[in-house]
Write an enzyme that holds these catalytic residues in place. Structure first.
Site, PDB file in Angstrom:
ATOM      1  N   GLU A  81       0.851  -1.190   0.000  1.00  0.00           N
ATOM      2  CA  GLU A  81       0.000   0.000   0.000  1.00  0.00           C
ATOM      3  C   GLU A  81       0.887   1.241   0.000  1.00  0.00           C
ATOM      4  O   GLU A  81       0.417   2.345   0.171  1.00  0.00           O
ATOM      5  CB  GLU A  81      -0.987  -0.018   1.166  1.00  0.00           C
ATOM      6  CG  GLU A  81      -0.358  -0.049   2.529  1.00  0.00           C
ATOM      7  CD  GLU A  81      -0.594   1.229   3.307  1.00  0.00           C
ATOM      8  OE1 GLU A  81      -1.754   1.536   3.574  1.00  0.00           O
ATOM      9  OE2 GLU A  81       0.396   1.897   3.634  1.00  0.00           O
ATOM     10  N   CYS A 113      -3.423  -4.374   3.853  1.00  0.00           N
ATOM     11  CA  CYS A 113      -2.351  -5.276   4.298  1.00  0.00           C
ATOM     12  C   CYS A 113      -2.381  -6.635   3.602  1.00  0.00           C
ATOM     13  O   CYS A 113      -1.579  -7.509   3.916  1.00  0.00           O
ATOM     14  CB  CYS A 113      -2.431  -5.482   5.804  1.00  0.00           C
ATOM     15  SG  CYS A 113      -2.199  -3.973   6.740  1.00  0.00           S
ATOM     16  N   HIS A 237      -2.355 -12.453  10.204  1.00  0.00           N
ATOM     17  CA  HIS A 237      -1.980 -11.045  10.046  1.00  0.00           C
ATOM     18  C   HIS A 237      -1.874 -10.429  11.436  1.00  0.00           C
ATOM     19  O   HIS A 237      -2.677 -10.706  12.316  1.00  0.00           O
ATOM     20  CB  HIS A 237      -3.018 -10.300   9.200  1.00  0.00           C
ATOM     21  CG  HIS A 237      -2.744  -8.830   9.154  1.00  0.00           C
ATOM     22  ND1 HIS A 237      -1.550  -8.330   8.698  1.00  0.00           N
ATOM     23  CD2 HIS A 237      -3.487  -7.750   9.553  1.00  0.00           C
ATOM     24  CE1 HIS A 237      -1.573  -7.003   8.792  1.00  0.00           C
ATOM     25  NE2 HIS A 237      -2.733  -6.629   9.316  1.00  0.00           N
TER      26      HIS A 237
END
Ligand SMILES: [Zn+2]
Lengths: 352, 131
Positions: A81, A113, A237
């Site tokens: 990103e 993400c 994550h």
């Protein structure tokens, strides 16, 4: 035909800033970040490091472990990103620097993400379809949080790269199954021309991260008939230290299963690099036959889940490039907030 | 640096492409057309290993405008393990740690950018090699 990871590599900038150093500037309570979010410090990129430079270094480490001719890489996908250009691909520079051009397909991915696992997913799919011999998927970011915002304590920099292939004699870990879970969830965004992202505050937890991660992993377990106990390691994550622990608990995974791949307390949230970097740390120690689950998360929102089974070559391959926990400690330099603000271009300079 | 000029040197800048004289084996970076040792004109191209050591070094405190935001920084002549010497910034190290003979590796970094709107130039900088 088994398809999977034949090379993997990581790269992490050497500068760190401690949570206390950020909290001091904003009059915030450092213990609440350390204990509440299990964040101790985060990586800080130098002025000359960006998503492209981190991706190149991670990709070179992956190539060192794969031991293949880079000309045989048929696809280079960079998920981030924080691509350095709004218009001009990161992938072509990375592909050129590792010697994969011009006979190569490049694309840059963006999905908060989750962009890194997308690159892995597509590279894997193309190898499996027989369209390319090898494919490179990289997750890399040099993410920014607005000064004083909660995200400033975690937004970090790092990259992980994976070369997918189908050569049995090169296999480090096969990919046995994948699953993806996507919904429109407005938990985090950044509009064009905005320097810092915006987020939905507490909304980022329950309806966003936890719903998506648990939905994705449950979907994968249903699809495969596997149970949490069938995995030696799981990597979720990790926007902070707490979220992956809670996700593991909700899903029936133990702390022991996620500990090795949970780098965030010492590294921060590397966004597209987050769960992919966790996977590299697991491959650094896993034994042949171990089963690994990896679940990414990207705001907006979605998760990609993978099931890996570690192959015999992991022991030899891991020694051919720096290990991720070693990179976390190598030549680390702590910076104060002033230098950090300069490095992250948070100081407005005079116009020239 | 104008985009076209840096573009023409991508093989050297991005992959450290050097030339080895086919007659006497001497290596050159950047590649050249005539060997200064044996006058040979045939070369094979190869990508150098990204490791070497510091031959000499200094600290730049008042650089040209292009690098003004980065000062002060260390610069050194690096002798690559493959033979050729090159000039490079030495980064991720405090100045008093830089020593003649210090082993370094070259990492891919931003070299310069033409303001906020221009092209970003990439290449290599030396960092201390640790094992
Ligand atoms: Zn010669």
């Amino acid at each position: 035909m088994a398809v999977g990871i034949i090379g993997y590599g990581a790269h992490i900038p050497r500068r760190r800033i401690k949570v206390e150093e950020i909290a001091k500037v904003w009059g915030a309570d450092a213990p609440s970040f350390k204990k509440g979010l299990e964040l101790l410090q985060k990586s800080v990129p130098a002025l000359d490091e960006d998503t492209i430079t981190l991706s190149v270094e991670a990709a070179r480490n992956a190539l060192a472990r794969a031991g293949i001719d880079p000309k045989d890489i048929g696809a280079v996908y960079i998920g981030s990103e924080s691509h350095p250009y709004a218009v001009k691909p990161s992938g072509t520079t990375v592909a050129e620097a590792i010697g994969a051009t011009p006979d190569c397909h490049c694309a840059d991915f963006e999905f908060a993400c989750k962009a890194g696992s997308e690159g892995m997913f597509v590279a894997y799919g193309l190898v499996k379809a027989g369209l390319i011999k090898y494919g490179l998927g990289v997750g890399a970011d040099t993410s920014q949080g607005a000064p004083g915002d909660a995200l400033e304590y975690s937004a970090a920099a790092g990259a992980a790269a994976f070369i997918m292939g189908a050569d049995d004699n090169l296999m480090i870990a096969t990919i046995d199954e994948t699953y993806a879970f996507m919904t429109d969830t407005p938990d985090f965004w950044r509009r064009e021309h905005q320097f810092y992202p915006s987020h939905g505050g507490r909304f980022t937890g329950e309806p966003a991260y936890f719903r998506t991660v648990t939905g994705a992993v449950t979907g994968l377990l249903d699809k495969t008939g596997l149970k949490p106990g069938d995995f030696k390691y799981a990597v979720f994550h990790q926007p902070n230290g707490k979220f992956p622990k809670r996700a593991a608990k909700l899903l029936g995974f133990s702390f022991e299963q996620i500990e090795v791949g949970r780098l965030v307390p010492l590294l921060g949230n590397t966004y597209s690099g987050s769960s992919p970097l966790g996977l590299t740390a697991v491959l650094d120690v896993a034994d042949p036959g171990d089963r690994i689950l990896m679940c990414s998360y990207g705001s907006g929102a979605g998760s990609d889940v993978f099931v890996f089974t570690v192959g015999d070559r992991v022991r030899k391959a891991r020694e051919m490039a720096p290990k991720t926990r070693w990179l976390l400690d190598e030549n680390v330099k702590y910076v104060e907030y002033g230098e950090y603000a300069k490095l992250r271009r948070k100081i407005r300079l005079a116009e020239k | 640096m104008p985009p076209a000029r840096s573009w023409r040197t991508y093989p050297q800048g991005y992959m450290l492409e050097a030339a080895r004289c086919k007659k006497c084996g001497k290596t050159f970076f950047p590649p050249r057309l005539v060997c200064n040792k044996c006058q040979g004109r045939e070369f094979e191209r190869f990508n150098m290993q990204r490791t070497g050591k510091v031959v000499t070094h200094t600290v730049i405190r008042t650089p040209s405008d292009e690098f003004s935001g980065e000062a002060p920084f260390a610069v050194g002549v690096i002798e690559m393990d493959d033979g050729p010497r090159l000039t490079s910034q030495i980064v991720d190290v405090s100045f008093d740690e830089v020593k003649i003979g210090m082993p370094v590796k070259l990492e891919f970094r931003r070299l310069s950018s033409e303001g906020d709107a221009g092209i970003i130039n990439y290449g290599h900088k030396a960092v201390p090699a640790r094992t």
